[in-house]
Motif scaffolding. Structure first.
Motif, PDB file in Angstrom:
ATOM      1  N   MET B  34      36.475  96.918  49.791  1.00 39.48           N
ATOM      2  CA  MET B  34      36.172  96.107  48.607  1.00 39.48           C
ATOM      3  C   MET B  34      36.650  94.680  48.839  1.00 39.48           C
ATOM      4  O   MET B  34      36.794  93.913  47.897  1.00 39.48           O
ATOM      5  N   VAL B  89      40.293 102.136  49.876  1.00 40.13           N
ATOM      6  CA  VAL B  89      39.610 101.423  48.785  1.00 40.13           C
ATOM      7  C   VAL B  89      40.641 100.647  47.970  1.00 40.13           C
ATOM      8  O   VAL B  89      40.475  99.458  47.688  1.00 40.13           O
ATOM      9  N   LEU B  93      41.041  96.640  47.661  1.00 35.40           N
ATOM     10  CA  LEU B  93      41.036  95.990  46.345  1.00 35.40           C
ATOM     11  C   LEU B  93      42.219  95.046  46.223  1.00 35.40           C
ATOM     12  O   LEU B  93      42.085  93.898  45.780  1.00 35.40           O
ATOM     13  N   GLY B  94      43.389  95.551  46.616  1.00 40.43           N
ATOM     14  CA  GLY B  94      44.594  94.736  46.554  1.00 40.43           C
ATOM     15  C   GLY B  94      44.452  93.498  47.414  1.00 40.43           C
ATOM     16  O   GLY B  94      44.775  92.383  47.001  1.00 40.43           O
ATOM     17  N   LEU B  95      43.919  93.697  48.598  1.00 39.42           N
ATOM     18  CA  LEU B  95      43.726  92.596  49.535  1.00 39.42           C
ATOM     19  C   LEU B  95      42.832  91.523  48.942  1.00 39.42           C
ATOM     20  O   LEU B  95      43.076  90.322  49.054  1.00 39.42           O
ATOM     21  N   VAL B  97      42.354  90.816  45.778  1.00 32.63           N
ATOM     22  CA  VAL B  97      43.062  90.066  44.728  1.00 32.63           C
ATOM     23  C   VAL B  97      44.048  89.088  45.352  1.00 32.63           C
ATOM     24  O   VAL B  97      44.163  87.931  44.937  1.00 32.63           O
ATOM     25  N   ILE B  98      44.752  89.541  46.400  1.00 33.27           N
ATOM     26  CA  ILE B  98      45.731  88.669  47.046  1.00 33.27           C
ATOM     27  C   ILE B  98      45.026  87.489  47.714  1.00 33.27           C
ATOM     28  O   ILE B  98      45.459  86.335  47.604  1.00 33.27           O
ATOM     29  N   PHE B 100      42.267  86.089  46.845  1.00 33.72           N
ATOM     30  CA  PHE B 100      41.854  85.149  45.812  1.00 33.72           C
ATOM     31  C   PHE B 100      43.040  84.281  45.385  1.00 33.72           C
ATOM     32  O   PHE B 100      42.918  83.074  45.233  1.00 33.72           O
ATOM     33  N   THR B 101      44.202  84.931  45.216  1.00 33.58           N
ATOM     34  CA  THR B 101      45.391  84.175  44.820  1.00 33.58           C
ATOM     35  C   THR B 101      45.716  83.111  45.867  1.00 33.58           C
ATOM     36  O   THR B 101      46.063  81.981  45.537  1.00 33.58           O
ATOM     37  N   GLU B 211      36.340  80.511  43.104  1.00 38.13           N
ATOM     38  CA  GLU B 211      35.536  81.325  42.187  1.00 38.13           C
ATOM     39  C   GLU B 211      34.317  81.944  42.859  1.00 38.13           C
ATOM     40  O   GLU B 211      33.692  82.851  42.316  1.00 38.13           O
ATOM     41  N   SER B 212      33.948  81.445  44.049  1.00 33.57           N
ATOM     42  CA  SER B 212      32.800  82.020  44.740  1.00 33.57           C
ATOM     43  C   SER B 212      33.173  83.270  45.525  1.00 33.57           C
ATOM     44  O   SER B 212      32.298  83.925  46.079  1.00 33.57           O
ATOM     45  N   LEU B 215      36.304  89.429  43.369  1.00 36.73           N
ATOM     46  CA  LEU B 215      36.023  90.863  43.461  1.00 36.73           C
ATOM     47  C   LEU B 215      34.583  91.162  43.040  1.00 36.73           C
ATOM     48  O   LEU B 215      33.924  92.029  43.616  1.00 36.73           O
ATOM     49  N   ASN B 216      34.100  90.421  42.044  1.00 39.45           N
ATOM     50  CA  ASN B 216      32.721  90.664  41.586  1.00 39.45           C
ATOM     51  C   ASN B 216      31.725  90.525  42.713  1.00 39.45           C
ATOM     52  O   ASN B 216      30.745  91.259  42.782  1.00 39.45           O
ATOM     53  N   VAL B 219      31.782  93.498  44.938  1.00 39.19           N
ATOM     54  CA  VAL B 219      31.073  94.590  44.284  1.00 39.19           C
ATOM     55  C   VAL B 219      29.564  94.407  44.403  1.00 39.19           C
ATOM     56  O   VAL B 219      28.819  95.351  44.664  1.00 39.19           O
ATOM     57  N   MET B 222      28.445  95.324  47.746  1.00 39.92           N
ATOM     58  CA  MET B 222      28.449  96.773  47.850  1.00 39.92           C
ATOM     59  C   MET B 222      27.210  97.352  47.186  1.00 39.92           C
ATOM     60  O   MET B 222      26.560  98.260  47.727  1.00 39.92           O
TER      61      MET B 222
END
Lengths: 371, 291, 289
Positions: B34, B89, B93-95, B97-98, B100-101, B211-212, B215-216, B219, B222
């Motif tokens: 993800m 998975v 996901l965590g990766l 978010v990190i 993005f931060t 913003e580009s 996670l969206n 998805v 995917m």
């Protein structure tokens, strides 16, 4: 099958013919707003004000041809905006595009310059939108100017000495930090603490604890959108009692209508809805009648932007010039100052604008002008 | 008009590269990542920084972005691939978010939320690609190259090992395959190919901000792979074309515009659910009975 | 004092996270369904509660009841209309995940069409914090911190003492064995989904009153639930509770020194650390890696 093809081709024909007819019989301008996604509420607002202006312009018939607007969805995202901007510029071939949101503005500004299409921003106020391109103009005052307008009021009328700032770490937020840091001491105030928050943060109790600790007597919220309300509500819930202050991003109707907004003081461009000049009356009464609510400064911005474009086209018509993006841009830069809702508006060479401003107080879920 | 379609083709081509590279993981290696948007972002930032400070030459930007992404992915995947299935998975996901931060907070390099503006026009062997048609040509060529690379890779012994692991990891390990190494290489290759899309994105939009790469987007890519058909060559290409063209197609229709965005999303969502019920292998996949 | 306040805020959001996560932990732990639409269940409970109080003007207890009925019904529908058909021929873990994701997307956008994409909240005087010896906590905060342990105790009893609870626990390890309790695996899946769905109601109601709702909040709820479940150890409800608490406290304490922008990264760094170093989590069974 045959029927399907026939229907489809008939539809395609009518579309094509309609498109051509529109291009010949009307001035078409573009509007690139977030019509879907989590900022769609803003796009909806921008759109109603733009449509209202078009209605008024066409009712007056002061242009040789009617004005029409092609709306495209930016979703407030750079990539979507660029695709949609290309469509506006290449397919609809509009000479002017109205837009909002700083990421979108920055992404489409180069396209506007390349194709000589004037881009007008009425929604985003981050200071890096100044001097973006010769084809990029703002009808909204940018954040750093607004902060400078607000500070003397806070010092003199409110007697504030210590200010705490909560901001999103974007260009708008950074500009506020910078301007507050420089100008607060000049007004005899101190920036007692500044707290940057990520756009994804949703729990603010801990921020509140740190804000309380600064002992500030006003909390500056450099924020916009849905997060603003959540932030204000949670700060209040967690015992932050001092007034909130801010710039025009605060003038979000949802925030004004929310109990958390009570007592907030903010600066915005002049929007005296009670003024009796014909322009303001028509805008305010028309807006109230059509949408059943009070207009916001953003509504005024897009109404004004559309009106300015129409006035410039009118000038071009009387000069007998062809209406192109370049012609509109040059004429706008030549006229510079326009009479709009709220008073006199003047453009500068770097695409920024000076408009009369006012200080507002949110009281009983409505806005009252205090200065 | 031509330029509008050229731009649309370019954007679709970029999505195709994303989907093809993710399909290598989902469809052939059985790794459900993800975090694809994170690697896409790394590729875009590398290209943007290179172009802003040194050169906008694609023959330099593409390899550099590929190497950076592959290296970054190895750093992360070597430990993370020790765990299976749902844990990966969650880890990816965590990766995401990190990542993005980091894009958002590392101001000195990424420009934070304001992003990097004014990325110059891309060049190929010194020729400027200012015309949307020329850029579209380069994009199409790169889509073909990426697809070809994946096809060739799958024909090698490495490709067979990958599928062996996907079908039965324990059996593959028992047969003496070094599962962790093979998986890590697959992730590195996939990330490198994904970086190509990032480079094209940076030059096409000429503006990069966090913003580009949310996670969206992971998805959405995917969804392209799944709807088209994971584990097929044509699936992700068709999936990317469908999903990318849907908004454009819908915007030509006279629908109430305030609901178009929501309707689009609802259509994606419904398509995902219905496909999983009736045709889990995707549009292009064989409707094989699973056992 | 600041540290103490941050700790208190952390415990409060930790209790909320624990209650968000427990439903997901039940579904994921018992059925191994990667129930991504758990976030959608949360939204349905939250918007249901909002609609009942603010639109229809019902008293709060009826609204909570309605939220429970709605979310439980949604859980049952998802199981019957989506998961069961997808799994009828042993659909892989990922097939179910994608379907579940699709459901989440549909719900989010339907709600956005109905209620708008903006922020909504229910106003209540209970969310106002009052200073007690210099520390601020709201009555609602106390209620949620008090409710969470009670719910976990009740769940403990249910899973240790009742035959349905024991059967559910057996479901993850050996679906064939559970028939000895006189229940089919099919009906147990349904029970797990309904139970997991209605358990999200307290957290959803609390958040609707304090932080407010947006249609996009579901993703975050899902991420927190997943992180808490893995940190706690898949299959352990107490673990998920502790995981949620840990995440809430860590997030809040991170404000002490770090800029607030890093709070998400802190959450997921903890998650990654657990996945890499201790995949069995705080209280889970040993996981083969």
């Amino acid at each position: 099958m045959n029927l399907v093809i026939r229907t489809l081709s008939a539809a395609a024909m009518s579309l094509a013919v309609g498109g051509q007819a529109m291009a010949q019989d009307a001035y078409d301008i573009g509007a690139l707003f977030p019509l879907s996604g989590h900022t769609a509420a803003f796009g909806e607002m921008y759109r109603s004000a733009t449509s209202l202006a078009v209605e008024h312009i066409n009712a007056d018939k002061f242009l040789d041809k009617p004005l029409t607007v092609t709306f495209e969805d930016s979703q407030a995202q750079a990539q979507t905006a660029v695709v949609a901007m290309n469509k506006l510029v290449r397919v609809a071939q509009v000479p002017v595009v109205l837009t909002g949101f700083s990421a979108v503005s920055k992404a489409i500004a180069p396209l506007g310059e390349r194709d000589e299409v004037l881009v007008i921003n009425g929604g985003a106020s981050s200071p890096d939108l100044a001097g973006l391109s010769p084809y990029f103009y703002n009808v909204i005052p940018l954040a750093n100017d607004e902060v400078k307008t607000l500070l003397p009021y806070l010092a003199e009328e409110m007697g504030a000495r210590k200010i705490a700032l909560v901001y999103v770490d974007d260009p708008l937020g950074q500009a506020v930090v910078e301007t507050l840091g420089e100008d607060a001491p000049k007004n005899g105030m101190e920036l007692a603490g500044s707290f940057a928050i990520s756009s994804s943060t949703s729990q603010f109790a801990s921020i509140a604890a740190r804000v309380r600790q600064t002992g500030a007597d006003a909390v500056f919220l450099a924020y916009f959108g849905q997060q603003l309300i959540s932030l204000a509500k949670q700060l209040r819930d967690a015992g932050v009692e001092v007034p909130f202050v801010g710039i025009s991003t605060i003038g979000d109707p949802n925030f004004i209508a929310d109990p958390a907004g009570e007592g907030t003081i903010y600066v915005s461009q002049k929007t005296d809805w009670g003024a009796d000049d014909a322009l303001t009356r028509r805008f305010v009464d028309g807006y109230r009648e059509q949408f059943g609510k009070e207009p916001t400064p953003y509504d005024a911005n897009y109404y004004n932007a559309t009106m300015i474009v129409a006035k410039v086209i009118d000038e071009l018509e009387s000069d007998g010039l062809e209406v192109t993006g370049k012609a509109i841009r040059d004429k706008l830069a030549e006229i510079r100052s326009f009479r709009v809702v709220g008073g006199e508006l003047e453009f500068h060479d770097d695409g920024t604008v000076t408009v009369p401003s006012q200080i507002n107080l949110i009281e009983n879920r409505a806005v009252r002008v205090v200065q | 008009m031509v330029n509008y379609f050229a731009n649309l083709v370019t954007v679709t081509g970029i999505s195709m590269i994303l989907a093809i590279s993710l399909n290598l993981l989902i469809g052939y290696a059985g790794i459900f990542s993800m975090a694809h948007a994170a690697f896409y972002g790394v590729g875009a930032y590398v290209a943007a920084l290179l172009a802003l400070h040194y050169t906008a030459e694609l023959t330099l930007a593409v390899p550099l972005a590929m190497v950076t992404c592959a290296a970054a992915s190895l750093l992360i995947s070597l430990p993370a691939l020790r765990v299976r299935g749902e844990y990966f998975v969650a880890a990816s996901l965590g990766l995401q978010v990190i990542a993005f931060t980091v894009f958002e907070q590392w101001h000195s390099v990424t420009g934070g939320l304001s992003g990097l503006i004014g990325i110059p026009v891309a060049e190929l062997f010194g020729y400027s690609l200012a015309s949307p048609l020329a850029f579209m040509g380069v994009t199409i060529a790169l889509v073909a190259l990426v697809a070809l690379a994946v096809i060739c890779l799958l024909r090698t012994a490495f490709g067979r090992d990958l599928r062996a692991i996907r079908d039965d990891e324990t059996a593959a390990a028992a047969a003496g395959k070094n599962v962790a190494v093979i998986k890590s290489i697959a992730v590195a290759i996939s990330s490198a190919l994904c970086a190509v899309a990032g480079v094209l994105y940076a030059f096409n939009i000429a503006f990069v901000n966090p913003e580009s790469f949310t996670l969206n987007l992971s998805v959405l890519v995917m969804a392209m792979v799944i709807i088209g058909g994971a584990g097929t060559i044509t699936g992700p290409i068709i999936g990317a074309a469908l999903i990318q063209c849907l908004p454009a197609a819908l915007s030509w229709l006279p629908l109430p515009p305030q609901n178009i965005g929501y309707l689009q999303q609802i259509l994606y969502g419904l398509a995902m659910v219905l496909l999983m019920i009736y045709r889990p292998a995707g549009l292009m996949g064989k409707a094989r009975s699973k056992g | 004092m600041l540290l103490l306040q941050l700790l208190l805020d952390g415990i409060q959001s930790g209790a909320v996270y624990a209650l968000m996560a427990v439903g997901f932990a039940i579904v994921f732990g018992m059925t191994r369904i990667f129930h991504y639409s758990h976030g959608a269940t949360y939204l349905i409970a939250g918007y249901g509660f909002y609609a009942c109080t603010s639109v229809f003007g019902l008293p709060w207890y009826l609204s909570v009841l309605a939220a429970i009925v709605l979310s439980a019904g949604f859980g049952a529908l998802v199981q019957l209309l989506v998961y069961r058909p997808v799994q009828r021929d042993a659909g892989s873990f990922f097939t179910v995940f994608v379907a579940s994701f699709g459901v989440g997307v549909v719900v989010e956008n339907l709600l956005a069409m109905m209620f708008g994409s903006g922020f909504l909240s229910v106003t209540s005087p209970l969310s106002r914090a009052q200073p007690i010896m210099g520390l601020y906590i709201s009555q609602l905060g106390m209620i949620i911190v008090g409710t969470a342990p009670l719910i976990f105790l009740a769940l403990n009893y249910f899973f240790d003492r009742t035959s349905v609870g024991l059967a559910l626990r057996g479901l993850a390890d050996n679906p064939d064995l559970v028939t000895v309790y006189g229940l089919s695996a099919k009906s147990l899946f349904l029970i797990a989904l309904v139970l997991g769905s209605l358990l999200v109601v307290p957290a959803a109601v609390f958040q609707t009153i304090t932080a407010g709702l947006t249609p996009s909040a579901g993703h975050r709820v899902m991420l927190i639930s997943l992180a808490a479940t893995i940190i706690g150890g898949i299959g352990s409800l107490r673990g998920a509770g502790l995981g949620g608490l840990l995440l809430g406290v860590a997030e809040s304490l991170s404000f002490w020194r770090l800029p607030a922008g890093w709070s998400d990264a802190v959450t997921f760094l903890i998650l990654l650390a657990f996945i890499l170093l201790r995949p069995s989590g705080l209280l889970g069974q040993k996981v083969r890696v």
